[in-house]
Each structure stands twice: as C-alpha cells, then as structure tokens.
Motif scaffolding. Structure first.
Motif, PDB file in Angstrom:
ATOM      1  N   ARG A  36       0.835  -1.208   0.000  1.00  0.00           N
ATOM      2  CA  ARG A  36       0.000   0.000   0.000  1.00  0.00           C
ATOM      3  C   ARG A  36       0.868   1.257   0.000  1.00  0.00           C
ATOM      4  O   ARG A  36       0.569   2.234  -0.693  1.00  0.00           O
ATOM      5  N   PHE A  37       1.949   1.232   0.767  1.00  0.00           N
ATOM      6  CA  PHE A  37       2.845   2.390   0.810  1.00  0.00           C
ATOM      7  C   PHE A  37       3.538   2.590  -0.534  1.00  0.00           C
ATOM      8  O   PHE A  37       3.593   3.711  -1.061  1.00  0.00           O
ATOM      9  N   LYS A  38       4.046   1.519  -1.122  1.00  0.00           N
ATOM     10  CA  LYS A  38       4.803   1.633  -2.368  1.00  0.00           C
ATOM     11  C   LYS A  38       3.903   2.014  -3.541  1.00  0.00           C
ATOM     12  O   LYS A  38       4.366   2.587  -4.523  1.00  0.00           O
ATOM     13  N   ARG A  39       2.610   1.709  -3.441  1.00  0.00           N
ATOM     14  CA  ARG A  39       1.664   2.104  -4.491  1.00  0.00           C
ATOM     15  C   ARG A  39       1.162   3.532  -4.301  1.00  0.00           C
ATOM     16  O   ARG A  39       0.403   4.041  -5.110  1.00  0.00           O
ATOM     17  N   GLY A  40       1.545   4.161  -3.197  1.00  0.00           N
ATOM     18  CA  GLY A  40       1.086   5.516  -2.939  1.00  0.00           C
ATOM     19  C   GLY A  40      -0.295   5.597  -2.333  1.00  0.00           C
ATOM     20  O   GLY A  40      -0.907   6.666  -2.289  1.00  0.00           O
ATOM     21  N   GLN A 108      -9.609  -9.177  -8.896  1.00  0.00           N
ATOM     22  CA  GLN A 108      -9.898  -7.768  -9.167  1.00  0.00           C
ATOM     23  C   GLN A 108     -10.031  -7.520 -10.663  1.00  0.00           C
ATOM     24  O   GLN A 108     -10.941  -6.810 -11.117  1.00  0.00           O
ATOM     25  N   ILE A 109      -9.120  -8.111 -11.434  1.00  0.00           N
ATOM     26  CA  ILE A 109      -9.119  -7.925 -12.889  1.00  0.00           C
ATOM     27  C   ILE A 109     -10.380  -8.509 -13.510  1.00  0.00           C
ATOM     28  O   ILE A 109     -11.018  -7.888 -14.369  1.00  0.00           O
ATOM     29  N   ILE A 145       2.756  -6.878  -7.662  1.00  0.00           N
ATOM     30  CA  ILE A 145       3.158  -5.616  -7.047  1.00  0.00           C
ATOM     31  C   ILE A 145       2.424  -4.425  -7.656  1.00  0.00           C
ATOM     32  O   ILE A 145       1.922  -3.554  -6.950  1.00  0.00           O
ATOM     33  N   LYS A 146       2.330  -4.383  -8.976  1.00  0.00           N
ATOM     34  CA  LYS A 146       1.737  -3.229  -9.655  1.00  0.00           C
ATOM     35  C   LYS A 146       0.255  -3.090  -9.347  1.00  0.00           C
ATOM     36  O   LYS A 146      -0.448  -4.072  -9.137  1.00  0.00           O
ATOM     37  N   ASN A 147      -0.217  -1.838  -9.350  1.00  0.00           N
ATOM     38  CA  ASN A 147      -1.644  -1.578  -9.219  1.00  0.00           C
ATOM     39  C   ASN A 147      -2.405  -2.244 -10.355  1.00  0.00           C
ATOM     40  O   ASN A 147      -1.902  -2.349 -11.482  1.00  0.00           O
ATOM     41  N   THR A 148      -3.620  -2.666 -10.072  1.00  0.00           N
ATOM     42  CA  THR A 148      -4.469  -3.261 -11.107  1.00  0.00           C
ATOM     43  C   THR A 148      -4.678  -2.286 -12.256  1.00  0.00           C
ATOM     44  O   THR A 148      -4.654  -2.678 -13.429  1.00  0.00           O
ATOM     45  N   ASP A 149      -4.875  -1.005 -11.935  1.00  0.00           N
ATOM     46  CA  ASP A 149      -5.110   0.007 -12.966  1.00  0.00           C
ATOM     47  C   ASP A 149      -3.936   0.119 -13.935  1.00  0.00           C
ATOM     48  O   ASP A 149      -4.119   0.430 -15.113  1.00  0.00           O
ATOM     49  N   GLU A 150      -2.723  -0.122 -13.438  1.00  0.00           N
ATOM     50  CA  GLU A 150      -1.536  -0.036 -14.289  1.00  0.00           C
ATOM     51  C   GLU A 150      -1.454  -1.211 -15.261  1.00  0.00           C
ATOM     52  O   GLU A 150      -0.827  -1.112 -16.315  1.00  0.00           O
ATOM     53  N   GLN A 151      -2.080  -2.325 -14.914  1.00  0.00           N
ATOM     54  CA  GLN A 151      -1.956  -3.545 -15.710  1.00  0.00           C
ATOM     55  C   GLN A 151      -3.132  -3.796 -16.643  1.00  0.00           C
ATOM     56  O   GLN A 151      -2.994  -4.507 -17.640  1.00  0.00           O
ATOM     57  N   ILE A 155      -3.559  -6.126 -20.221  1.00  0.00           N
ATOM     58  CA  ILE A 155      -4.267  -7.399 -20.088  1.00  0.00           C
ATOM     59  C   ILE A 155      -5.447  -7.457 -21.051  1.00  0.00           C
ATOM     60  O   ILE A 155      -5.701  -8.493 -21.679  1.00  0.00           O
ATOM     61  N   ILE A 156      -6.167  -6.343 -21.195  1.00  0.00           N
ATOM     62  CA  ILE A 156      -7.291  -6.287 -22.136  1.00  0.00           C
ATOM     63  C   ILE A 156      -6.804  -6.572 -23.557  1.00  0.00           C
ATOM     64  O   ILE A 156      -7.435  -7.318 -24.315  1.00  0.00           O
ATOM     65  N   GLU A 157      -5.667  -6.000 -23.921  1.00  0.00           N
ATOM     66  CA  GLU A 157      -5.116  -6.219 -25.263  1.00  0.00           C
ATOM     67  C   GLU A 157      -4.800  -7.692 -25.496  1.00  0.00           C
ATOM     68  O   GLU A 157      -5.032  -8.225 -26.587  1.00  0.00           O
ATOM     69  N   GLU A 158      -4.280  -8.361 -24.470  1.00  0.00           N
ATOM     70  CA  GLU A 158      -3.970  -9.786 -24.594  1.00  0.00           C
ATOM     71  C   GLU A 158      -5.252 -10.618 -24.679  1.00  0.00           C
ATOM     72  O   GLU A 158      -5.342 -11.561 -25.470  1.00  0.00           O
ATOM     73  N   LEU A 159      -6.246 -10.274 -23.884  1.00  0.00           N
ATOM     74  CA  LEU A 159      -7.493 -11.040 -23.869  1.00  0.00           C
ATOM     75  C   LEU A 159      -8.258 -10.915 -25.182  1.00  0.00           C
ATOM     76  O   LEU A 159      -8.963 -11.843 -25.592  1.00  0.00           O
ATOM     77  N   ARG A 160      -8.129  -9.775 -25.839  1.00  0.00           N
ATOM     78  CA  ARG A 160      -8.843  -9.573 -27.107  1.00  0.00           C
ATOM     79  C   ARG A 160      -8.347 -10.511 -28.210  1.00  0.00           C
ATOM     80  O   ARG A 160      -9.014 -10.667 -29.234  1.00  0.00           O
TER      81      ARG A 160
END
Length: 237
Positions: A36-40, A108-109, A145-151, A155-160
């Motif tokens: 949580r700290f490292k994600r801001g 979450q994704i 580690i990365k926020n879901t929003d960053e990924q 991921i959408i591009e891969e799923l398409r």
C-alpha cells in the motif's frame, strides 16, 4: 522500538532490499502495508515496518553498520533510513505471498472486465468463468506488485486475442415514482455517474446516468426490487 524476533519471520513478513554500490540494506516488512505504501495508497510507512532494524542480511539477522548507513543513505536517523529503504527498495515476496497477491489481483481484474466490457455481438458481459479461462488461454502474466489500474490496459489487449471484447458505457434516462424517489438516489449514485436529476411536478425523479454493462444489470435489478418494477428506463443514444 520493534525488536527482532526469529520466530515466524519467514512466513509472516517479507524483506525489502535496497542495493547501493554493492551494499545491501534490508528490512522486514508487513507485505500488505508495504504494498500500500509503495503504491502511494498511504503515507504511513511506519505500519509497514515489522522491526526497527536494518540488515546487511535480514534472514541471517546480520545488521548493517551505522557507518554504511551514513555513507550510502546520507542519514543517521534510523526512522528516515527505514523510510528510504521501504520507498526505494525492492519488495521480495516469498512464494506463498506471491501466489496470494496474484490471486487477489486476478479476482480484481476479472471483476473490472466483467463489469465494464461486453461481447460485441450479444452486448452482454462475459461471465467471470469465461474471463478466467481466457486469462489462462492468453497466458496473461499478472504482476503482484503493480496496481491493477496499471496492468488492466495491457491485459485487455492480450485477452482480445482470445475473446471479443468491447467497452460500452450506457446512458440511461430513469424515472422513479415519487414514493420511491428519495431511496433511489443512493442506488443511482452507487452504480453509475449521474449526469442530471430532475424532480417532476408529480414528485417523481428523472435521472440521466452513465453506467457500465455489469453495473447496468445490477442497477436495474436494485431499482426494480425497490419500486416493485415501477420504473421507466430508456437508453439515450
């Protein structure tokens, strides 16, 4: 001060490591608070720190010298040094922690995709099970580690490549009878973005709302339940 305790260190906590000029500065942290700290998401670094000690080798309990702290971190203040290491260092999750975080991210994704994307042919959101299978088929790698929003974009591009997907935000005009209008306001704002509200002469409420595909279904269900089916909902092109 938090004291070093060997018991349960490996399973409960993890290490953050900062490497500078060949020297390693390691601290034990709570993985959830550290993330949580490292994600801001929080500035309260103290909650992430498991022990107020800085190590050259955390697993062996070998402490770093004050001279090296001063030389490389430019501070004699232990709390400031802990914050610097947490902020700039690498979070080293163990296998169990990594699996847990990846699974949390996966859920979450799936929730985000099922709530915001539809099958272009049917205009209906893909079931969660289909999205989960598509993640496997597309061999999508999820970063714990990365926020879901960053990924999510990548991921959408891969799923398409595996399933057809379209982001489709609906604009609805919904009219609620007077006796249910006050209770409906919270529901409308929970499931969408209200663009406008108009109180009619008969006391009914007409709202124009932007809503995602998944939220649209839940919104209509909730309003129908509240009003016993007495709503008027029309799509606005």
């Amino acid at each position: 001060m938090k004291d070093f305790q060997k018991k349960n260190v490996n399973s409960k906590f993890t290490v953050v490591r900062l490497s500078i000029s060949g020297e390693k500065f390691e601290i034990f942290v709570d993985p959830d608070h550290a993330l949580r700290f490292k994600r801001g998401e929080t500035h309260e670094y103290e909650k992430a720190i498991a022990f107020d000690e800085i190590y050259a080798d955390a697993k062996k309990g070998v402490r770093i010298s004050n001279e090296k702290l001063k030389k490389h971190l430019k501070t004699n203040n232990n709390q400031e040094a802990l914050r610097i290491i947490l902020e700039k260092g690498e979070l080293l999750l163990n296998t169990q922690q990594r699996k847990q975080k990846i699974e949390e991210k996966r859920k979450q994704i799936i929730t985000i995709i099922s709530g915001n994307y539809v099958d272009p042919k049917t205009k209906i959101p893909h079931p969660a099970q289909r999205i989960e299978q598509a993640l496997i088929e597309a061999r999508v790698s999820i970063d714990p580690i990365k926020n879901t929003d960053e990924q999510i974009k990548g991921i959408i591009e891969e799923l398409r490549k595996v399933i057809p997907m379209k982001s489709e935000i609906s604009k609805l005009k919904i009219t609620i009878p007077a006796q249910y209008a006050p209770q409906s306001i919270g529901i409308l704002r929970k499931f969408g973005t209200v663009e406008s509200e108009e109180w009619n002469n008969d006391g009914s409420l007409s709202s124009v709302i932007l809503v995602s595909p998944g939220s649209k279904i839940m919104l209509i269900d909730k309003l129908n339940s509240l009003t016993k089916g007495n709503i008027i909902a029309n799509s606005i092109e």
